[in-house]
Each structure stands twice: as C-alpha cells, then as structure tokens.
Design an enzyme around this catalytic site. Structure first.
Site, PDB file in Angstrom:
ATOM      1  N   LYS A   1      28.998  52.335  37.846  1.00  0.00           N
ATOM      2  CA  LYS A   1      29.530  52.337  38.923  1.00  0.00           C
ATOM      3  C   LYS A   1      28.638  53.049  40.279  1.00  0.00           C
ATOM      4  CE  LYS A   1      33.191  50.343  41.073  1.00  0.00           C
ATOM      5  NZ  LYS A   1      33.374  48.748  40.804  1.00  0.00           N
TER       6      LYS A   1
ATOM      7  N   GLY B   1      49.026  44.571  48.100  1.00  0.00           N
ATOM      8  CA  GLY B   1      47.561  44.359  48.742  1.00  0.00           C
ATOM      9  C   GLY B   1      47.074  42.935  48.854  1.00  0.00           C
TER      10      GLY B   1
ATOM     11  N   GLY C   1      44.028  42.031  50.026  1.00  0.00           N
ATOM     12  CA  GLY C   1      42.466  41.900  50.723  1.00  0.00           C
ATOM     13  C   GLY C   1      41.826  40.507  50.208  1.00  0.00           C
ATOM     14  N   ASN C   2      40.378  40.753  50.057  1.00  0.00           N
ATOM     15  CA  ASN C   2      39.826  39.475  49.617  1.00  0.00           C
ATOM     16  C   ASN C   2      40.191  38.657  48.406  1.00  0.00           C
ATOM     17  OD1 ASN C   2      38.068  39.706  51.949  1.00  0.00           O
ATOM     18  ND2 ASN C   2      36.420  40.806  50.947  1.00  0.00           N
ATOM     19  N   VAL C   3      40.458  39.953  47.486  1.00  0.00           N
ATOM     20  CA  VAL C   3      40.915  39.216  46.127  1.00  0.00           C
ATOM     21  C   VAL C   3      42.472  38.588  46.208  1.00  0.00           C
ATOM     22  CG1 VAL C   3      41.349  39.740  43.481  1.00  0.00           C
ATOM     23  CG2 VAL C   3      39.268  40.657  44.738  1.00  0.00           C
TER      24      VAL C   3
END
Length: 433
Positions: free
Chosen positions: A125, A229, A231-233
């Site tokens: 990571k 959430g 977001g993009n996902v």
C-alpha cells in the site's frame, strides 16, 4: 515528552529532515522490527507492539518529498506470492500513528485480497499524507507531488508496485508512470487499464449475489440496498444494481455536486441520495436487505453495529471492521452476514494487476471473476467463505482470513520470494543513508 508517533505527519517529516535524513525504513527480521536509524527505534517498538495492525510486515518505507515536504509511505506486508501491490492513497492524517495504522491495515488486506483472487501478487500500500496547506487541486502541485512519489517508488526496486486509490486519479497515475515502471492503473492512452472503479463495483455486486444465494434469499431483484458513499465505485455499483432490478437504493453522499450528478444520471431509477457530513454514520442504521459501506474503513464498530438493520453487509470500502475479531463476532451475534471487504472488492486490483501483459477486449482472465464456474470467482469464493464460517461456527471474517492466509503461503511459481531479497538488498545498500 511527545512520542514520535503522536506527531503530525508534517511534524514528523520536519523532525526527520532535522536529523539530516529524508528516508527511513522499518524491516522485520527474526521476530523484531529494525529501524534504519537509532533515533527512530521508538517507532519500531510501536510497530511491534501494534498487535491489531502489524502482522510481520516485511518492510515499511518512508520518505519526505524533496520540494513538497510531504510524507510518503510504502507498506509491504507479505510478498511470498509476488511483489507487494496496492493503491496509492492521498489522504489527511492527524498523527503518524494513524498514518502507519492505515498503511499497515491496507497492505495486510491486499495480501489477502490478491491471494483470494488467485493473483501472483503480495500485499502493499502507498500513502501520501495530505497537509491542510497542500493546494491539492492545483495541477502543478500535484505533478510535483506525484513525480516525487514516483521517484520514491522507483528507488524501492520493485518490492512495491503502486496503483490508484482514494485521493489519487488516472492523471496522477500518468505522472507516476513517467517516473517509474512499478505502477499499474495507468491511463489507457499509455497502454494501461485505466480506472478500475467499474470493475470493483461489479465484483461487489457479484459478492452480494453470492451472499443472497447462501441465505436462500434469491437474487437482487426487488431488494432494498443502503449505501454509504457514492464515489467512483459507489456510482458504478448503482448502475449494476439498477440493471439487476433492485427495489430501491438509499445512498448517502457528502458532496452536493455529486448528489445532483447522480440524480440526473439515474433519473427514473429507484434511487434516493441523501446528504451526509464527515463522520456521519446514521445511514448504516437504515432498514434494508443489504448494507454497502463504500466510504472509508473502520465504520463497523461497537458504536454502529448495534444499530444495523440489514441481513447482509457487503460493500466496497477497505477495512470496514475496526477490529476484525471483536466486530466480526458482534455482527455474527446479531445474525448479520458480513462479506469481508478484501473478498468482495478485489476487482480493482484484478483489473489492473496484470496490465503489463497487454490488454485484450473482454479479457477472459478478468471476466471469469464475475462468473459462477471458475473456482476463484467472486461469487464462488463468497459462498465458500460463508459456508466455511457456518460449518466451523466461526465468523465470516475468520473464514475468509483462513482461506486467504493459506493461499498467501504459496510462493510465486517462477520468482519465489524475490521481494524479500530486494528488501534485504535495500538495507545492505544503505537505502535510507
């Protein structure tokens, strides 16, 4: 006296440079953590004493950006199956302890994610600590920042492979790619896979279907989904769920502009997007068939689990359980089926992992993860883990961990444990000097 781990990332970066250093490492060696410099021994002791997040990580590498002064991190967990791979998160952290904890947890999860997906990669990571004064929307600043991070990654000789993650986008990956070959998720114009978010979303939805099948609850048609959430996902998940005929989707979102965009994009769909503030977890208590935590980690904890009114928890966020033993048991005690995040959100790394071998339209090596026949498909592994948990009377997190950790012991069929040798070489060659 203030402990080093209690300093802000910016203060720690300043402290490191005051010692005449820009780099530091902490490597695992025969049961102990060795630091690059004696002045940093207390951080090594902190890591070794962190029984929740530190799991014999092979290496933690830190660097201070030469012109930005930003603190960079590369966390390498277990590279038995291959190089440590995981996305680059650009995010604010209150102290060094939080910075280290996030990198440790996420890299550990990547080891398990790649192993369960059948990839010949290990766990890694990347982090960049975002300071309040960073002009992080400025294109010129971002180019300097990611150019410096690219040099940092290149210096690690391939023990860590970076990619896209929260706070980092395709344009940033293009900058990183200019400075190192050890990167995935680069834009298609440069020969890469590009944005992995739609693939991640589709994989999570496949896991939802596996969990429903395990419980004998049919398919997604008519089900109520609650999402934290978008977001993009999360936005891509909405599209996948609408295609499958879900009854309704209730989602929370911080950004007013994002809410308006989703309402326009999915006009006529059974979607309601409600506003939320940072740290607002009220959406998790909404009654539903499936709850999908799609924001940041640690949201499943003693404060939120008692209020959950879902039969299944299955979302895209990493490290959803604040404590995977305690909180996994709490969900099981309430009869809630939890699909571990590293099992269901794998497709981002799958989509990008092997792009160095070229791009094929409708790639069978990727598409098989969405099916129900291949042994490592998301749906199949979800059912396998849930069945193991039921059979052994253990949590689904423990079952998935057991499956993943067994696979993570298998050495790369060609290169063996090469990255460990790379890390040893970095130490011998004085990487942090």
């Amino acid at each position: 006296m203030t402990r080093l781990v209690d300093l802000s990332p910016e203060a720690f970066a300043a402290h490191l440079t005051s010692l005449g250093r820009r780099r530091a490492y902490f490597v695992h060696d025969n049961g102990v953590v060795r630091s690059s410099h004696p002045e940093l021994a207390e951080i090594a002791a902190h890591l070794l004493g962190d029984t929740r997040d530190y799991h014999r990580h092979e290496g933690v590498f830190l660097e201070v950006g030469a012109t930005t002064g930003a603190l960079f991190g590369a966390f390498v967990h277990n590279t038995t199956r291959g190089q440590g791979q995981g996305g680059l998160r650009y995010w604010p952290y209150g102290d060094l302890a939080g910075f280290l904890s996030d990198g440790l947890r996420l890299s550990h999860g990547m080891t398990r994610k790649s192993a369960l997906a059948g990839l010949w990669w290990g766990g890694g990571k990347g982090l960049i600590a975002r300071h309040i004064d960073h002009p992080y929307h400025d294109v010129g600043f971002r180019e300097r920042l990611y150019t410096e991070y690219a040099g940092f990654v290149a210096s690690l000789r391939g023990c860590y492979i970076t990619a896209e993650d929260a706070g980092t986008g395709p344009a940033d990956m293009a900058v990183v790619h200019r400075g190192t070959r050890f990167v995935t998720c680069i834009p298609p114009a440069l020969g890469g896979a590009g944005n992995p978010s739609p693939a991640t979303a589709k994989g999570v939805v496949c896991a939802m279907e596996g969990a429903l099948a395990h419980l004998g609850l049919g398919d997604l048609a008519g089900k109520k989904i609650v999402m934290q959430g978008t977001g993009n996902v999360g936005a891509a998940m909405i599209g996948e769920l609408v295609q499958r005929g879900v009854g309704s989707i209730l989602a929370s979102e911080l950004s007013p502009a994002r809410r308006e965009q989703l309402e326009r994009e999915f006009a006529g769909a059974p979607l309601t997007v409600v506003p939320a503030e940072p740290g607002d977890n009220r959406i998790l208590a909404e009654p539903c068939d499936i709850l999908a935590p799609n924001a940041l980690g640690g949201v499943l904890n003693p404060d939120t689990i008692p209020g959950i009114q879902a039969r299944i928890v299955c979302g895209a966020a990493n490290n959803q359980l604040l404590d995977d033993v305690r909180d996994g048991e709490a969900l099981r005690a309430r009869g809630i089926v939890y699909v571990p995040d590293f099992l269901c959100n794998r497709m981002g790394i799958v989509y990008c992992a092997n792009e160095q071998y070229g791009k094929v339209p409708h790639d069978a090596a990727i598409e098989r993860h969405y099916g129900r026949d291949w042994d490592n498909a998301v749906y199949v592994v979800t059912r396998r883990a849930l069945e193991l948990a039921e059979r052994e009377n253990i949590t689904s997190a423990a079952a998935a961990n057991r499956l993943a950790d067994a696979l993570a012991t298998e050495p790369h069929p060609i290169w063996g444990h090469r990255s460990r040798a790379i890390i040893a070489g970095l130490v011998v060659d004085g990487w942090a000097d």
